[in-house]
Design a protein around this motif. Sequence first.
Motif, PDB file in Angstrom:
ATOM      1  N   LEU A  81       0.896  -1.270  -0.002  1.00  0.00           N
ATOM      2  CA  LEU A  81       0.086   0.035   0.020  1.00  0.00           C
ATOM      3  C   LEU A  81       1.167   1.136   0.083  1.00  0.00           C
ATOM      4  O   LEU A  81       0.373   2.334  -0.632  1.00  0.00           O
ATOM      5  N   LEU A  82       1.986   1.218   0.708  1.00  0.00           N
ATOM      6  CA  LEU A  82       3.042   2.333   0.642  1.00  0.00           C
ATOM      7  C   LEU A  82       3.541   2.554  -0.490  1.00  0.00           C
ATOM      8  O   LEU A  82       3.799   3.485  -0.788  1.00  0.00           O
ATOM      9  N   PHE A  83       4.314   1.568  -0.969  1.00  0.00           N
ATOM     10  CA  PHE A  83       5.378   1.697  -2.247  1.00  0.00           C
ATOM     11  C   PHE A  83       4.710   1.057  -3.407  1.00  0.00           C
ATOM     12  O   PHE A  83       5.685   1.436  -4.378  1.00  0.00           O
ATOM     13  N   SER A  84       3.806   0.437  -3.678  1.00  0.00           N
ATOM     14  CA  SER A  84       3.623  -0.051  -5.033  1.00  0.00           C
ATOM     15  C   SER A  84       2.706   0.828  -5.707  1.00  0.00           C
ATOM     16  O   SER A  84       1.746   1.263  -5.258  1.00  0.00           O
ATOM     17  N   ARG A  85       3.160   0.986  -7.053  1.00  0.00           N
ATOM     18  CA  ARG A  85       2.313   2.128  -8.017  1.00  0.00           C
ATOM     19  C   ARG A  85       1.233   1.456  -8.485  1.00  0.00           C
ATOM     20  O   ARG A  85       0.068   2.156  -8.519  1.00  0.00           O
ATOM     21  N   GLU A  86       1.083   0.171  -8.619  1.00  0.00           N
ATOM     22  CA  GLU A  86      -0.234  -0.410  -9.073  1.00  0.00           C
ATOM     23  C   GLU A  86      -1.266  -0.741  -8.055  1.00  0.00           C
ATOM     24  O   GLU A  86      -2.355  -0.719  -8.253  1.00  0.00           O
ATOM     25  N   HIS A  87      -0.749  -0.983  -6.805  1.00  0.00           N
ATOM     26  CA  HIS A  87      -1.756  -1.272  -5.841  1.00  0.00           C
ATOM     27  C   HIS A  87      -1.507  -0.137  -4.415  1.00  0.00           C
ATOM     28  O   HIS A  87      -2.304  -0.559  -3.653  1.00  0.00           O
ATOM     29  N   GLY A  88      -0.783   0.636  -4.631  1.00  0.00           N
ATOM     30  CA  GLY A  88      -0.606   1.665  -3.586  1.00  0.00           C
ATOM     31  C   GLY A  88      -0.319   3.081  -3.858  1.00  0.00           C
ATOM     32  O   GLY A  88      -0.688   3.290  -4.944  1.00  0.00           O
ATOM     33  N   ALA A  89       0.274   3.776  -3.134  1.00  0.00           N
ATOM     34  CA  ALA A  89       0.605   5.134  -3.250  1.00  0.00           C
ATOM     35  C   ALA A  89       1.905   5.455  -3.859  1.00  0.00           C
ATOM     36  O   ALA A  89       2.077   6.322  -4.587  1.00  0.00           O
ATOM     37  N   GLY A  90       2.612   4.285  -4.201  1.00  0.00           N
ATOM     38  CA  GLY A  90       4.032   4.214  -5.224  1.00  0.00           C
ATOM     39  C   GLY A  90       5.050   5.407  -4.528  1.00  0.00           C
ATOM     40  O   GLY A  90       5.519   6.168  -5.417  1.00  0.00           O
ATOM     41  N   LEU A  91       5.022   5.501  -3.164  1.00  0.00           N
ATOM     42  CA  LEU A  91       5.826   6.171  -2.418  1.00  0.00           C
ATOM     43  C   LEU A  91       7.407   5.961  -2.788  1.00  0.00           C
ATOM     44  O   LEU A  91       7.683   4.857  -3.131  1.00  0.00           O
ATOM     45  N   SER A  92       8.247   6.749  -3.014  1.00  0.00           N
ATOM     46  CA  SER A  92       9.691   6.632  -3.756  1.00  0.00           C
ATOM     47  C   SER A  92      10.565   7.229  -2.981  1.00  0.00           C
ATOM     48  O   SER A  92      11.833   7.082  -3.283  1.00  0.00           O
ATOM     49  N   MET A  93      10.403   7.500  -1.677  1.00  0.00           N
ATOM     50  CA  MET A  93      11.433   7.759  -0.691  1.00  0.00           C
ATOM     51  C   MET A  93      11.141   7.356   0.644  1.00  0.00           C
ATOM     52  O   MET A  93       9.839   7.250   1.227  1.00  0.00           O
ATOM     53  N   LEU A  94      12.054   6.699   1.324  1.00  0.00           N
ATOM     54  CA  LEU A  94      11.980   6.122   2.744  1.00  0.00           C
ATOM     55  C   LEU A  94      12.780   6.797   3.574  1.00  0.00           C
ATOM     56  O   LEU A  94      14.238   6.931   3.527  1.00  0.00           O
ATOM     57  N   ARG A  95      12.493   7.447   4.646  1.00  0.00           N
ATOM     58  CA  ARG A  95      13.333   8.092   5.780  1.00  0.00           C
ATOM     59  C   ARG A  95      13.489   7.305   6.830  1.00  0.00           C
ATOM     60  O   ARG A  95      12.906   6.889   7.319  1.00  0.00           O
ATOM     61  N   LEU A  96      14.818   7.092   7.032  1.00  0.00           N
ATOM     62  CA  LEU A  96      15.390   6.267   8.245  1.00  0.00           C
ATOM     63  C   LEU A  96      15.842   7.142   9.487  1.00  0.00           C
ATOM     64  O   LEU A  96      16.325   8.203   9.236  1.00  0.00           O
TER      65      LEU A  96
END
Length: 484
Positions: A81-96
């Motif tokens: 849900l967070l990172f998939s473009r097909e099934h989610g938001a397609g987020l492209s950055m992860l903050r550690l």
Amino acid sequence: MPSKPRARRLALLASTLTLASAALALPGAPASADTEPGSIDFSARHQRIDGFGVSQAFQRAAVVHGLKGLSAEKGDEIVKLLFSREHGAGLSMLRLGIGSSTDDVYDHMRTIAPTAPASPEDPLTYTWDGNDGGQVWLAKEARKYGVNRFIADAWSAPAYMKDNSSDVNGGTLCGVVGTSCASGDWRTAYGKYLAQYVKFYQREGIRITDLNFTNEPDWKASYASMLFTPAQAADAVKAIGPVLRAEAPGTKLYCCDSFGWDQGKAYAAAIAADPAAEKEVSAYSAHGYASSATSPLVDSPKPAWMSEWAGSGVWPSKWDDGTNAAGLYVAENIHDALAQADASAYLFWLGASIGSTGALIRMDDDSYAVSTRLRAITAYSRFIRPGAVRVDAASGDDAVLASAYRNTDGTDVAVLINTGTRATTADLALKAAKGRQATGYVTDGEHDTTAVDGLARISHGRLTADLPARSVVTVVLDPGRSRG
């Protein structure tokens, strides 16, 4: 005097509360009588878009990975849900989150160097568990969906490097201007500490692309925190930057994540005014709590990131209830950051968390729920990809917020937010558009970024889009044979 976005929201609040109990308008409803033609000029370029993202620091990544009972299947669904473009938001950055605590209590982040050396000149003794509060696993999972921008942020240095001898309740890094510590100057040692964190991730196969040594340097928090004045931040940049370049080449330094956008301007200005500091940073950053991103952060060709914001820490939230936890509010907040503040990145605080949370997703034992806030970000992040450039856009209607973008693959994207209580139709003249076929996606209380046939049309150099009341409509213009 209220800011323009705040004034806009206050003016609409009464009608918003009335609307909450009314039926939502459907696409194709009659246009507002005061709609005027607008325009999008794809030849008028503004800032580059680096991406959209979230953090799962403070062991939230571990919760997704099952720390508090979530099954592997449900955890995988949240990642999708967070990172998939097909099934989610397609987020492209992860903050550690780079840890500073010496224990594994939930909501803490463990330091990689818990034991103080005899002096700042002595080597640090490092410990690494290959897990880092679940963040290593999450980074690897996000990479499966194409994420390659991993930014790391330290809330505090280890306690022994600070003038208050604690990783909480503020305190300042020993050695920067204005400090006096009997233990000595820890600036270089802190730079090496940060570089080693990068090296540990390299060992796990993850390249940290960007790193910041401070988080909210103007906010004394009871949790991990560290204070810097703008002058002290610039001083730290000059000390840490060369160490990071030498020991972790390829990882870029950014700064300074002030707790408010307007407050962050002083930090960015202090660095930009110092040539030795300015050359060490690749981007400027600030959060959106004390003040929202509504005007440029700094006069610089380098990008500015809105690197953290979340509304009220409440659950659940409705799409349009007049609060800053609502999905529509988040959509407006993103618009303001990109179109008014020229931000190159927009990062929400937590992607998923537990309890009464302001995160995008709530986890509870082996179940989860999705907020409308995730819908709002999806309306942007799924379609506007890293490397896109914002272009000129004006709706011609005071109730409609418009922004537009050109992706590197040739697709053009327009995001139109109807803040009004009536459905309307946007009529936009297109200049230098590559797209010839339009697909419209509706995001509102009933639609989860849903494609609707006929919602947007291109004909004779104009884009027409039907906008339901209190909605976001994302229009993707694909190059191809014209339909009109």
